[in-house]
Enzyme design. Sequence first.
Site, mmCIF file in Angstrom:
data_model
loop_
_atom_site.group_PDB
_atom_site.id
_atom_site.type_symbol
_atom_site.label_atom_id
_atom_site.label_comp_id
_atom_site.label_asym_id
_atom_site.label_seq_id
_atom_site.Cartn_x
_atom_site.Cartn_y
_atom_site.Cartn_z
ATOM 1 N N PRO A 2 0.714 -1.331 0.090
ATOM 2 C CA PRO A 2 -0.079 -0.036 0.105
ATOM 3 C C PRO A 2 0.581 1.251 -0.154
ATOM 4 O O PRO A 2 1.565 1.762 1.140
ATOM 5 C CB PRO A 2 -0.847 -0.063 1.420
ATOM 6 C CG PRO A 2 0.256 -0.875 2.047
ATOM 7 C CD PRO A 2 1.207 -1.632 1.277
ATOM 8 N N GLU A 3 0.744 2.176 -1.100
ATOM 9 C CA GLU A 3 1.044 3.478 -0.897
ATOM 10 C C GLU A 3 -0.257 4.351 -1.232
ATOM 11 O O GLU A 3 -1.347 3.428 -1.363
ATOM 12 C CB GLU A 3 2.311 3.758 -1.957
ATOM 13 C CG GLU A 3 3.542 3.122 -1.761
ATOM 14 C CD GLU A 3 4.652 3.901 -2.336
ATOM 15 O OE1 GLU A 3 4.618 4.920 -2.605
ATOM 16 O OE2 GLU A 3 5.594 3.060 -2.518
ATOM 17 N N LYS A 52 -2.574 7.212 3.302
ATOM 18 C CA LYS A 52 -2.481 6.017 3.530
ATOM 19 C C LYS A 52 -3.609 5.469 4.526
ATOM 20 O O LYS A 52 -3.594 4.168 4.877
ATOM 21 C CB LYS A 52 -1.348 5.204 3.962
ATOM 22 C CG LYS A 52 0.037 5.330 2.729
ATOM 23 C CD LYS A 52 1.322 5.213 3.404
ATOM 24 C CE LYS A 52 2.313 5.745 2.337
ATOM 25 N NZ LYS A 52 3.660 5.739 3.085
ATOM 26 N N ARG A 121 -3.374 15.723 11.420
ATOM 27 C CA ARG A 121 -1.766 15.644 11.476
ATOM 28 C C ARG A 121 -1.022 14.997 10.161
ATOM 29 O O ARG A 121 -0.003 14.694 10.294
ATOM 30 C CB ARG A 121 -1.781 14.564 12.698
ATOM 31 C CG ARG A 121 -2.286 12.947 12.537
ATOM 32 C CD ARG A 121 -1.788 11.964 13.451
ATOM 33 N NE ARG A 121 -1.594 10.761 12.935
ATOM 34 C CZ ARG A 121 -2.551 9.881 13.482
ATOM 35 N NH1 ARG A 121 -3.587 10.000 14.314
ATOM 36 N NH2 ARG A 121 -2.262 8.607 12.828
ATOM 37 N N ASN A 162 7.730 4.133 -0.285
ATOM 38 C CA ASN A 162 9.246 3.990 -0.714
ATOM 39 C C ASN A 162 9.273 4.015 -2.015
ATOM 40 O O ASN A 162 10.324 4.390 -2.541
ATOM 41 C CB ASN A 162 9.681 2.594 -0.114
ATOM 42 C CG ASN A 162 11.250 2.766 0.195
ATOM 43 O OD1 ASN A 162 11.578 3.719 0.198
ATOM 44 N ND2 ASN A 162 11.736 1.610 0.486
ATOM 45 N N ARG A 258 14.299 2.418 5.935
ATOM 46 C CA ARG A 258 13.803 1.705 4.709
ATOM 47 C C ARG A 258 15.052 1.887 3.643
ATOM 48 O O ARG A 258 15.959 2.549 3.910
ATOM 49 C CB ARG A 258 12.658 2.713 4.119
ATOM 50 C CG ARG A 258 11.599 3.098 5.165
ATOM 51 C CD ARG A 258 10.960 1.678 5.837
ATOM 52 N NE ARG A 258 10.387 1.016 4.658
ATOM 53 C CZ ARG A 258 9.115 1.091 4.407
ATOM 54 N NH1 ARG A 258 8.333 2.224 4.776
ATOM 55 N NH2 ARG A 258 8.463 0.649 3.566
#
Length: 269
Positions: A2-3, A52, A121, A162, A258
Amino acid sequence: MPEGHTIHRLAEEHLARFGGHAVRVTSPQGKFSDSAALLDGQVLHTVDAHGKHLFLGFADSGWVHIHLGLFGKLGFGTTPAPPPTETVRLRLVNHAHYADLRGPTTCALITDPEKRAIHERLGPDPLRNGDDPDRAWRRVSRSRTTIAALLMDQKVIAGVGNVYRAEVLFRHGIDPYRAGKDLTRAQWDAIWADLVALMREGVRNNRIDTVRPEHTPEAMGRPPRVDDHGGEVYVYRRAHLPCHICGGEIRTAGLAARNLFWCPACQKP
DNA sequence: AGCTCATGGCGAG
DNA sequence: TCGCCCTGAGCTG
């Protein structure tokens, strides 16, 4: 897998399959049982996605807030639903469809104010119409943090993961270790506009493709990429392979826990 | 069977 | 920065 593009697509898919209908809600795994019992039989009337984060809006009881994390998956099918396996955190079923949620970091029933706090946020999302890249620019342009880390910071910009971070930096020839404050406004605007286009295409195709037409395998006479994430990319998970453009070796390094990938020749400091 | 790795994110220190 | 949470695929033996 998931992005942000995945989450926005999942929101649409929930609306298409379940919107406007009463839904049977269960938690075969048990960790969401209490909330599932409250929701069972209610109508799913709206959905939302920010970065996300996925939100399923139920008529009376608020929102189911879902975050897939790194491992989470949502699987859809048509009824009759097969017996759920023991890892299914949440199952939705109506007359025609079912959806199984496994392995999320978050699956919780929340109120409107709690949902609002989540939006507050998060940074602007290239996939949310009207979200303002200036908000992200204000943070990027004042930060000594690397642009690679800033792009992964969901408070700065929401939805980039990523793959998109590595690819968008390559597409703009920007060294991932450059400090945010050393980017120009024009560079940021170009990155944002590119993310809007790339991520919209990601929603449409359900995969991440970032390679320009002139660099595709067909155009370059090389074999298509075969990888489990599917899309054609320049640098993501191509460590030590030759750059599609300059032929130099793609590098990899850890950054913020990452794996980062980039071409040092095409992305000059 | 057991290990490693993965498109994420949180809290402790 | 590290450990931890969540699952499953793809190795290795």
